[in-house]
Design an enzyme around this catalytic site. Structure first.
Site, PDB file in Angstrom:
ATOM      1  N   HIS A  10     -49.447   2.848 -17.026  1.00 30.15           N
ATOM      2  CA  HIS A  10     -48.063   2.622 -17.443  1.00 30.15           C
ATOM      3  C   HIS A  10     -47.937   1.322 -18.212  1.00 30.15           C
ATOM      4  O   HIS A  10     -48.567   0.312 -17.879  1.00 30.15           O
ATOM      5  CB  HIS A  10     -47.156   2.558 -16.207  1.00 30.15           C
ATOM      6  CG  HIS A  10     -45.732   2.261 -16.533  1.00 30.15           C
ATOM      7  ND1 HIS A  10     -45.124   1.053 -16.235  1.00 30.15           N
ATOM      8  CD2 HIS A  10     -44.787   3.004 -17.167  1.00 30.15           C
ATOM      9  CE1 HIS A  10     -43.866   1.083 -16.653  1.00 30.15           C
ATOM     10  NE2 HIS A  10     -43.643   2.240 -17.225  1.00 30.15           N
ATOM     11  N   GLU A  12     -55.086  -3.643  -8.226  1.00 27.56           N
ATOM     12  CA  GLU A  12     -54.403  -3.515  -9.516  1.00 27.56           C
ATOM     13  C   GLU A  12     -55.357  -3.786 -10.679  1.00 27.56           C
ATOM     14  O   GLU A  12     -56.171  -4.708 -10.623  1.00 27.56           O
ATOM     15  CB  GLU A  12     -53.231  -4.487  -9.586  1.00 27.56           C
ATOM     16  CG  GLU A  12     -52.227  -4.351  -8.449  1.00 27.56           C
ATOM     17  CD  GLU A  12     -51.422  -3.072  -8.520  1.00 27.56           C
ATOM     18  OE1 GLU A  12     -51.180  -2.585  -9.650  1.00 27.56           O
ATOM     19  OE2 GLU A  12     -51.031  -2.561  -7.461  1.00 27.56           O
ATOM     20  N   HIS A  52     -50.934  -0.780 -16.954  1.00 29.36           N
ATOM     21  CA  HIS A  52     -51.259  -1.085 -15.569  1.00 29.36           C
ATOM     22  C   HIS A  52     -51.515   0.188 -14.770  1.00 29.36           C
ATOM     23  O   HIS A  52     -50.900   1.231 -15.030  1.00 29.36           O
ATOM     24  CB  HIS A  52     -50.119  -1.867 -14.921  1.00 29.36           C
ATOM     25  CG  HIS A  52     -49.859  -3.188 -15.578  1.00 29.36           C
ATOM     26  ND1 HIS A  52     -48.616  -3.778 -15.588  1.00 29.36           N
ATOM     27  CD2 HIS A  52     -50.682  -4.035 -16.249  1.00 29.36           C
ATOM     28  CE1 HIS A  52     -48.685  -4.939 -16.239  1.00 29.36           C
ATOM     29  NE2 HIS A  52     -49.924  -5.110 -16.654  1.00 29.36           N
ATOM     30  N   TYR A  54     -38.192  -0.518 -11.289  1.00 29.66           N
ATOM     31  CA  TYR A  54     -39.265   0.390 -10.912  1.00 29.66           C
ATOM     32  C   TYR A  54     -39.108   0.755  -9.439  1.00 29.66           C
ATOM     33  O   TYR A  54     -39.083  -0.131  -8.590  1.00 29.66           O
ATOM     34  CB  TYR A  54     -40.645  -0.252 -11.019  1.00 29.66           C
ATOM     35  CG  TYR A  54     -40.953  -1.147 -12.182  1.00 29.66           C
ATOM     36  CD1 TYR A  54     -41.972  -0.799 -13.068  1.00 29.66           C
ATOM     37  CD2 TYR A  54     -40.313  -2.367 -12.370  1.00 29.66           C
ATOM     38  CE1 TYR A  54     -42.317  -1.638 -14.111  1.00 29.66           C
ATOM     39  CE2 TYR A  54     -40.645  -3.210 -13.410  1.00 29.66           C
ATOM     40  CZ  TYR A  54     -41.658  -2.842 -14.276  1.00 29.66           C
ATOM     41  OH  TYR A  54     -42.002  -3.672 -15.308  1.00 29.66           O
ATOM     42  N   ARG A 105     -45.842  -5.166 -21.593  1.00 32.40           N
ATOM     43  CA  ARG A 105     -46.398  -5.209 -20.235  1.00 32.40           C
ATOM     44  C   ARG A 105     -47.244  -3.955 -19.999  1.00 32.40           C
ATOM     45  O   ARG A 105     -46.781  -2.846 -20.176  1.00 32.40           O
ATOM     46  CB  ARG A 105     -45.278  -5.292 -19.193  1.00 32.40           C
ATOM     47  CG  ARG A 105     -44.381  -6.529 -19.321  1.00 32.40           C
ATOM     48  CD  ARG A 105     -43.320  -6.550 -18.218  1.00 32.40           C
ATOM     49  NE  ARG A 105     -42.361  -7.612 -18.373  1.00 32.40           N
ATOM     50  CZ  ARG A 105     -42.467  -8.823 -17.817  1.00 32.40           C
ATOM     51  NH1 ARG A 105     -43.524  -9.108 -17.076  1.00 32.40           N
ATOM     52  NH2 ARG A 105     -41.531  -9.743 -18.010  1.00 32.40           N
ATOM     53  N   LYS A 118     -44.560   5.778 -10.008  1.00 32.34           N
ATOM     54  CA  LYS A 118     -43.431   4.929 -10.407  1.00 32.34           C
ATOM     55  C   LYS A 118     -42.310   5.786 -10.992  1.00 32.34           C
ATOM     56  O   LYS A 118     -42.554   6.753 -11.720  1.00 32.34           O
ATOM     57  CB  LYS A 118     -43.862   3.909 -11.457  1.00 32.34           C
ATOM     58  CG  LYS A 118     -44.902   2.911 -10.978  1.00 32.34           C
ATOM     59  CD  LYS A 118     -45.344   1.987 -12.101  1.00 32.34           C
ATOM     60  CE  LYS A 118     -46.408   1.010 -11.632  1.00 32.34           C
ATOM     61  NZ  LYS A 118     -46.905   0.146 -12.739  1.00 32.34           N
ATOM     62  N   ARG A 170     -12.395   3.188 -17.153  1.00 31.03           N
ATOM     63  CA  ARG A 170     -12.933   2.106 -16.322  1.00 31.03           C
ATOM     64  C   ARG A 170     -14.393   1.800 -16.621  1.00 31.03           C
ATOM     65  O   ARG A 170     -14.879   0.713 -16.321  1.00 31.03           O
ATOM     66  CB  ARG A 170     -12.815   2.475 -14.840  1.00 31.03           C
ATOM     67  CG  ARG A 170     -11.389   2.733 -14.364  1.00 31.03           C
ATOM     68  CD  ARG A 170     -11.433   3.334 -12.964  1.00 31.03           C
ATOM     69  NE  ARG A 170     -12.171   4.600 -12.963  1.00 31.03           N
ATOM     70  CZ  ARG A 170     -12.663   5.194 -11.870  1.00 31.03           C
ATOM     71  NH1 ARG A 170     -12.499   4.609 -10.684  1.00 31.03           N
ATOM     72  NH2 ARG A 170     -13.303   6.333 -11.958  1.00 31.03           N
ATOM     73  N   ALA A 219     -39.301  -1.567  -4.504  1.00 35.01           N
ATOM     74  CA  ALA A 219     -38.495  -1.541  -5.726  1.00 35.01           C
ATOM     75  C   ALA A 219     -38.665  -2.878  -6.439  1.00 35.01           C
ATOM     76  O   ALA A 219     -38.533  -3.932  -5.812  1.00 35.01           O
ATOM     77  CB  ALA A 219     -37.026  -1.282  -5.413  1.00 35.01           C
ATOM     78  N   ASP A 254     -53.023  -9.413 -19.316  1.00 39.36           N
ATOM     79  CA  ASP A 254     -53.053  -8.197 -20.134  1.00 39.36           C
ATOM     80  C   ASP A 254     -53.871  -8.411 -21.405  1.00 39.36           C
ATOM     81  O   ASP A 254     -54.541  -7.492 -21.882  1.00 39.36           O
ATOM     82  CB  ASP A 254     -51.628  -7.752 -20.482  1.00 39.36           C
ATOM     83  CG  ASP A 254     -50.886  -7.185 -19.281  1.00 39.36           C
ATOM     84  OD1 ASP A 254     -51.537  -6.826 -18.284  1.00 39.36           O
ATOM     85  OD2 ASP A 254     -49.646  -7.105 -19.338  1.00 39.36           O
ATOM     86  N   GLU A 267     -25.916   9.456 -11.598  1.00 35.06           N
ATOM     87  CA  GLU A 267     -26.902   9.437 -10.525  1.00 35.06           C
ATOM     88  C   GLU A 267     -28.238   9.015 -11.113  1.00 35.06           C
ATOM     89  O   GLU A 267     -28.791   9.702 -11.965  1.00 35.06           O
ATOM     90  CB  GLU A 267     -27.008  10.813  -9.872  1.00 35.06           C
ATOM     91  CG  GLU A 267     -25.734  11.235  -9.152  1.00 35.06           C
ATOM     92  CD  GLU A 267     -25.783  12.681  -8.661  1.00 35.06           C
ATOM     93  OE1 GLU A 267     -26.613  13.456  -9.186  1.00 35.06           O
ATOM     94  OE2 GLU A 267     -24.992  13.022  -7.761  1.00 35.06           O
TER      95      GLU A 267
END
Length: 204
Positions: A119, A143, A62, A132, A59, A72, A23, A48, A175, A28
């Site tokens: 990150h 930030e 940060h 995330y 990206r 994170k 299937r 999230a 960035d 997890e």
């Protein structure tokens, strides 16, 4: 799940056990008990996020002010990205060190990075989808960023996509305008290791 601490203290690679049958498969993606046992503290989920990126999109790097910064737990649900964690804690013995983990829809690994770390990731395939789990909500005023192509850091970003085609880094305007590690240090933007530890000790 298997946990492996990266060369950046406070960052971990998490490899799930996958169960497949005709299937499909099941695994997890996060489990509080084993996470706390391996990392040494619980994860306080507050937000999230999900991003979808074309091949070559870069990206980061940060990070957020301490306190409260933002831990994170990062996964790639579709496609593939090279995920990078950078030690930007002034006073850390591993300051300026980075480590990378391939996150994809095959091994389905995750990366956890504690508060006070930087990150970034590069997408290796169109429509790579990154999830995330964050320990604090997004707050624009707290930030910051460091230029991911800073030669002092020397991050070895991929030059080839998942399908073998060449990759060209594609950065946002924000960035692209980010300072180098040295400039961010001089500007006082980076978290200090002792401040991170002072904040985190009563939280753990």
């Amino acid at each position: 799940m298997e946990y492996r601490e990266l060369t950046v203290p406070g960052a971990f690679e998490i490899t799930p056990r996958q169960f497949g049958d005709p299937r499909g498969l099941f695994f997890e993606a996060f489990k509080a008990g084993p996470f706390a046992d391996a990392v040494g503290h619980a994860f306080d989920l507050q937000q999230a996020n999900c991003s979808v990126s074309a091949a070559g999109v870069l990206r980061g790097i940060h990070f957020a002010d301490v306190p409260p910064s933002q831990a994170k737990y990062v996964m790639c649900a579709k496609g593939a990205v090279l995920d990078v964690v950078v030690d930007i804690r002034v006073g850390s013995p591993t300051f300026g060190t980075w480590d990378a983990v391939l996150l994809d829809d095959v091994d389905r690994r995750a990366v956890y990075l504690s508060e006070g770390l930087g990150h970034a990731f590069m997408s290796l395939e169109d429509d790579s989808t990154v999830l995330y789990l964050c320990s604090s909500g997004y707050a624009p005023g707290r930030e910051h960023g460091i230029h991911p192509l800073d030669p002092e850091l020397g991050i070895e970003w991929p030059t080839t996509a998942r399908d073998g085609s060449p990759l060209t880094p594609l950065l946002s305007e924000k960035d692209q305008a980010a300072p180098t590690l040295a400039e961010a240090t001089a500007q006082g933007l980076l978290p200090a290791l002792d401040a991170v530890q002072k904040y985190l000790t009563p939280q753990r």
